[in-house]
Design a protein around this motif. Structure first.
Motif, PDB file in Angstrom:
ATOM      1  N   THR A 188      34.970 -14.566  95.448  1.00 25.23           N
ATOM      2  CA  THR A 188      35.713 -13.667  96.323  1.00 25.23           C
ATOM      3  C   THR A 188      35.231 -12.261  96.016  1.00 25.23           C
ATOM      4  OG1 THR A 188      37.631 -15.124  96.325  1.00 25.23           O
ATOM      5  CG2 THR A 188      37.985 -12.847  97.022  1.00 25.23           C
ATOM      6  N   ALA A 189      34.668 -11.592  97.010  1.00 23.45           N
ATOM      7  CA  ALA A 189      33.949 -10.350  96.747  1.00 23.45           C
ATOM      8  C   ALA A 189      34.318  -9.260  97.741  1.00 23.45           C
ATOM      9  CB  ALA A 189      32.444 -10.599  96.802  1.00 23.45           C
ATOM     10  N   LEU A 190      34.366  -8.041  97.236  1.00 23.72           N
ATOM     11  CA  LEU A 190      34.470  -6.861  98.083  1.00 23.72           C
ATOM     12  C   LEU A 190      33.085  -6.544  98.644  1.00 23.72           C
ATOM     13  CD1 LEU A 190      36.639  -4.764  95.646  1.00 23.72           C
ATOM     14  CD2 LEU A 190      37.325  -5.281  98.005  1.00 23.72           C
ATOM     15  N   LYS A 191      33.016  -6.285  99.940  1.00 22.50           N
ATOM     16  CA  LYS A 191      31.754  -5.918 100.571  1.00 22.50           C
ATOM     17  C   LYS A 191      31.675  -4.402 100.679  1.00 22.50           C
ATOM     18  CE  LYS A 191      28.869  -6.532 104.674  1.00 22.50           C
ATOM     19  NZ  LYS A 191      28.781  -7.111 106.051  1.00 22.50           N
ATOM     20  N   LEU A 192      30.743  -3.817  99.924  1.00 20.01           N
ATOM     21  CA  LEU A 192      30.517  -2.381  99.948  1.00 20.01           C
ATOM     22  C   LEU A 192      29.289  -2.086 100.800  1.00 20.01           C
ATOM     23  CD1 LEU A 192      32.184  -2.961  97.289  1.00 20.01           C
ATOM     24  CD2 LEU A 192      31.090  -0.932  96.328  1.00 20.01           C
ATOM     25  N   GLN A 193      29.427  -1.173 101.747  1.00 17.72           N
ATOM     26  CA  GLN A 193      28.317  -0.750 102.596  1.00 17.72           C
ATOM     27  C   GLN A 193      28.038   0.724 102.339  1.00 17.72           C
ATOM     28  OE1 GLN A 193      29.016  -3.574 106.520  1.00 17.72           O
ATOM     29  NE2 GLN A 193      30.124  -1.637 106.421  1.00 17.72           N
ATOM     30  N   SER A 194      26.762   1.078 102.164  1.00 13.55           N
ATOM     31  CA  SER A 194      26.446   2.479 101.896  1.00 13.55           C
ATOM     32  C   SER A 194      25.050   2.824 102.371  1.00 13.55           C
ATOM     33  CB  SER A 194      26.576   2.788 100.400  1.00 13.55           C
ATOM     34  OG  SER A 194      25.633   2.061  99.646  1.00 13.55           O
ATOM     35  N   THR A 195      24.821   4.129 102.486  1.00 12.13           N
ATOM     36  CA  THR A 195      23.502   4.677 102.797  1.00 12.13           C
ATOM     37  C   THR A 195      23.183   5.754 101.774  1.00 12.13           C
ATOM     38  OG1 THR A 195      23.777   4.260 105.164  1.00 12.13           O
ATOM     39  CG2 THR A 195      22.086   5.832 104.528  1.00 12.13           C
ATOM     40  N   VAL A 196      21.990   5.668 101.189  1.00 13.04           N
ATOM     41  CA  VAL A 196      21.548   6.624 100.176  1.00 13.04           C
ATOM     42  C   VAL A 196      20.266   7.284 100.666  1.00 13.04           C
ATOM     43  CG1 VAL A 196      20.997   6.947  97.733  1.00 13.04           C
ATOM     44  CG2 VAL A 196      22.426   5.022  98.431  1.00 13.04           C
ATOM     45  N   THR A 197      20.177   8.594 100.511  1.00 16.30           N
ATOM     46  CA  THR A 197      18.950   9.310 100.891  1.00 16.30           C
ATOM     47  C   THR A 197      18.492  10.170  99.721  1.00 16.30           C
ATOM     48  OG1 THR A 197      20.206  11.145 101.868  1.00 16.30           O
ATOM     49  CG2 THR A 197      19.515   9.371 103.345  1.00 16.30           C
ATOM     50  N   TRP A 198      17.155  10.282  99.568  1.00 13.26           N
ATOM     51  CA  TRP A 198      16.571  11.147  98.557  1.00 13.26           C
ATOM     52  C   TRP A 198      15.127  11.424  98.928  1.00 13.26           C
ATOM     53  CZ3 TRP A 198      16.930   5.980  98.273  1.00 13.26           C
ATOM     54  CH2 TRP A 198      15.852   5.239  97.813  1.00 13.26           C
ATOM     55  N   THR A 199      14.597  12.525  98.412  1.00 12.21           N
ATOM     56  CA  THR A 199      13.198  12.898  98.628  1.00 12.21           C
ATOM     57  C   THR A 199      12.516  12.937  97.276  1.00 12.21           C
ATOM     58  OG1 THR A 199      13.735  14.199 100.593  1.00 12.21           O
ATOM     59  CG2 THR A 199      11.621  14.635  99.528  1.00 12.21           C
ATOM     60  N   ASP A 200      11.425  12.170  97.129  1.00  6.64           N
ATOM     61  CA  ASP A 200      10.759  12.088  95.833  1.00  6.64           C
ATOM     62  C   ASP A 200       9.792  13.255  95.632  1.00  6.64           C
ATOM     63  OD1 ASP A 200       8.344  11.467  97.148  1.00  6.64           O
ATOM     64  OD2 ASP A 200       8.631   9.305  96.911  1.00  6.64           O
ATOM     65  N   ALA A 201       9.140  13.274  94.463  1.00  9.03           N
ATOM     66  CA  ALA A 201       8.270  14.391  94.100  1.00  9.03           C
ATOM     67  C   ALA A 201       7.046  14.493  94.998  1.00  9.03           C
ATOM     68  CB  ALA A 201       7.840  14.266  92.640  1.00  9.03           C
ATOM     69  N   SER A 202       6.707  13.390  95.686  1.00  8.90           N
ATOM     70  CA  SER A 202       5.547  13.397  96.589  1.00  8.90           C
ATOM     71  C   SER A 202       5.900  13.887  97.982  1.00  8.90           C
ATOM     72  CB  SER A 202       4.957  11.988  96.683  1.00  8.90           C
ATOM     73  OG  SER A 202       4.525  11.540  95.416  1.00  8.90           O
ATOM     74  N   GLY A 203       7.163  14.160  98.251  1.00  2.15           N
ATOM     75  CA  GLY A 203       7.587  14.637  99.553  1.00  2.15           C
ATOM     76  C   GLY A 203       7.986  13.544 100.519  1.00  2.15           C
ATOM     77  N   THR A 204       8.107  12.306 100.044  1.00  2.00           N
ATOM     78  CA  THR A 204       8.559  11.202 100.889  1.00  2.00           C
ATOM     79  C   THR A 204      10.082  11.142 100.849  1.00  2.00           C
ATOM     80  OG1 THR A 204       6.576   9.944 100.335  1.00  2.00           O
ATOM     81  CG2 THR A 204       8.399   8.732 101.348  1.00  2.00           C
ATOM     82  N   THR A 205      10.705  11.139 102.017  1.00  2.31           N
ATOM     83  CA  THR A 205      12.149  11.003 102.106  1.00  2.31           C
ATOM     84  C   THR A 205      12.490   9.543 102.346  1.00  2.31           C
ATOM     85  OG1 THR A 205      12.461  13.242 102.946  1.00  2.31           O
ATOM     86  CG2 THR A 205      14.223  11.655 103.385  1.00  2.31           C
ATOM     87  N   HIS A 206      13.349   8.993 101.497  1.00  9.44           N
ATOM     88  CA  HIS A 206      13.730   7.586 101.548  1.00  9.44           C
ATOM     89  C   HIS A 206      15.177   7.464 102.003  1.00  9.44           C
ATOM     90  CE1 HIS A 206      10.177   6.675  98.988  1.00  9.44           C
ATOM     91  NE2 HIS A 206      10.513   7.796  98.367  1.00  9.44           N
ATOM     92  N   THR A 207      15.433   6.513 102.872  1.00  9.73           N
ATOM     93  CA  THR A 207      16.795   6.170 103.275  1.00  9.73           C
ATOM     94  C   THR A 207      17.003   4.697 102.999  1.00  9.73           C
ATOM     95  OG1 THR A 207      16.828   7.856 105.017  1.00  9.73           O
ATOM     96  CG2 THR A 207      18.462   6.088 105.167  1.00  9.73           C
ATOM     97  N   GLN A 208      17.945   4.386 102.108  1.00  8.95           N
ATOM     98  CA  GLN A 208      18.246   3.019 101.708  1.00  8.95           C
ATOM     99  C   GLN A 208      19.621   2.642 102.262  1.00  8.95           C
ATOM    100  OE1 GLN A 208      18.801   2.477  97.507  1.00  8.95           O
ATOM    101  NE2 GLN A 208      18.710   0.250  97.607  1.00  8.95           N
ATOM    102  N   THR A 209      19.670   1.583 103.051  1.00  3.45           N
ATOM    103  CA  THR A 209      20.921   1.064 103.580  1.00  3.45           C
ATOM    104  C   THR A 209      21.269  -0.202 102.817  1.00  3.45           C
ATOM    105  OG1 THR A 209      20.454   1.992 105.760  1.00  3.45           O
ATOM    106  CG2 THR A 209      22.124   0.274 105.649  1.00  3.45           C
ATOM    107  N   VAL A 210      22.480  -0.251 102.256  1.00  6.98           N
ATOM    108  CA  VAL A 210      22.839  -1.286 101.285  1.00  6.98           C
ATOM    109  C   VAL A 210      24.117  -2.001 101.701  1.00  6.98           C
ATOM    110  CG1 VAL A 210      23.353  -1.759  98.857  1.00  6.98           C
ATOM    111  CG2 VAL A 210      21.876   0.171  99.460  1.00  6.98           C
ATOM    112  N   ALA A 211      24.114  -3.324 101.556  1.00  5.29           N
ATOM    113  CA  ALA A 211      25.339  -4.122 101.566  1.00  5.29           C
ATOM    114  C   ALA A 211      25.418  -4.810 100.211  1.00  5.29           C
ATOM    115  CB  ALA A 211      25.332  -5.140 102.698  1.00  5.29           C
ATOM    116  N   ASN A 212      26.508  -4.586  99.489  1.00 11.18           N
ATOM    117  CA  ASN A 212      26.641  -5.095  98.126  1.00 11.18           C
ATOM    118  C   ASN A 212      27.971  -5.832  97.999  1.00 11.18           C
ATOM    119  OD1 ASN A 212      26.025  -5.485  95.392  1.00 11.18           O
ATOM    120  ND2 ASN A 212      27.022  -3.587  94.784  1.00 11.18           N
ATOM    121  N   TRP A 213      27.927  -7.094  97.549  1.00 12.23           N
ATOM    122  CA  TRP A 213      29.134  -7.895  97.398  1.00 12.23           C
ATOM    123  C   TRP A 213      29.525  -7.926  95.924  1.00 12.23           C
ATOM    124  CZ3 TRP A 213      25.577  -8.592 101.120  1.00 12.23           C
ATOM    125  CH2 TRP A 213      26.032  -8.778 102.440  1.00 12.23           C
ATOM    126  N   LEU A 214      30.736  -7.433  95.616  1.00  4.21           N
ATOM    127  CA  LEU A 214      31.205  -7.213  94.263  1.00  4.21           C
ATOM    128  C   LEU A 214      32.327  -8.193  93.947  1.00  4.21           C
ATOM    129  CD1 LEU A 214      30.579  -4.979  92.102  1.00  4.21           C
ATOM    130  CD2 LEU A 214      32.606  -3.793  92.970  1.00  4.21           C
TER     131      LEU A 214
END
Length: 250
Positions: free
Chosen positions: A187-213
């Motif tokens: 029996t798990a809680l479903k967490l949904q999130s979006t994370v954004t960051w820009t690395d040292a090379s100038g690439t911007t990353h957007t990670q969309t996550v579904a995590n069951w806890l």
């Protein structure tokens, strides 16, 4: 040296990264949380010497499939609630594809008393070592957790004395679901999130996550992530999706 990818995604650790209680409004580190409704699930500290085995399937930008596995063991829970865990690969040296090594690092991970990752030290397959720290901690919602709860947090990561990288995460707790993985049905809680960051090379990353806890242990039993990159193109291959499941516990 090839580019490395941390196991289990960039921002969601095996304990799912949870913060201290704060209720509505702003918390430390620029965190903003809003309460949900219904049952409130408190944080559950892990059991010392318990362990979890995960498998992860990664699809890269050239549609290659990379399979890795790793074990996470709980080393200690200090009097102040600080949690230390050890991660080790169970699949040996992973595939290096298009210049990126996807194998799971050997890591010692530190979490605060509510399960948010604050730091980790790692050893690479060539025995080089390094460490990273989050300020104030990796993103996540404020427990006790309730369905409908929303959060937003900004935090930074510094690795090996390099310039800090800023992360922004927002998410919500969507539901309580029965999830079946090789380790069993939870029996798990479903967490949904979006994370954004820009690395040292100038690439911007957007990670969309579904995590069951798992509500009984607060361990992640399943996580699905997708990645979209923009800005400076990555020099090496990169993951476009990662699927992680709990294989067993002991």
């Amino acid at each position: 040296m090839s580019k490395r990818m941390r196991a289990f995604g960039v921002c969601i650790a095996a304990l799912a990264g949870l913060a201290a209680c704060g209720g509505n409004g702003a918390g430390s580190g620029g965190a903003t949380n809003s309460s949900g409704t219904g049952t409130a699930y408190p944080f559950i500290a892990p059991i010392v010497n318990s362990s979890r085995v995960y498998s992860e399937t990664i699809i890269d930008n050239s549609n290659n499939t990379i399979n890795i596995g790793y074990m996470v063991a709980v080393v200690s829970v200090a009097a102040d609630g600080t949690i230390t865990e050890q991660q080790q690969s169970t699949s040996g040296i992973g595939d290096t594809v298009n210049g990126t090594d996807y194998s799971a690092l050997t890591e010692t991970q530190t979490f605060n008393s509510f399960g948010r990752e604050t730091a980790y030290a790692y050893t690479e397959s060539n025995n080089s070592v390094g460490s990273c720290a989050y300020s104030p901690y990796e993103g996540g919602p404020t427990p006790p957790l309730t369905v409908g709860q929303r959060w937003q947090i900004n935090y930074t990561q510094v690795c090996n004395g390099n310039a800090p990288i800023s992360y922004s995460q927002q998410g919500n707790i969507a539901d309580v679901e029965a999830v079946t993985v090789p380790a069993g049905t939870f029996t798990a809680l479903k967490l949904q999130s979006t994370v954004t960051w820009t690395d040292a090379s100038g690439t911007t990353h957007t990670q969309t996550v579904a995590n069951w806890l798992d509500i009984a242990t607060f361990h992640s039993v399943k996580q699905s992530s997708t990645f979209v990159d923009s800005g400076t193109p990555p020099a090496n291959g990169y993951a476009v999706s990662r699927q992680t499941v709990l294989e067993s516990t002991s």
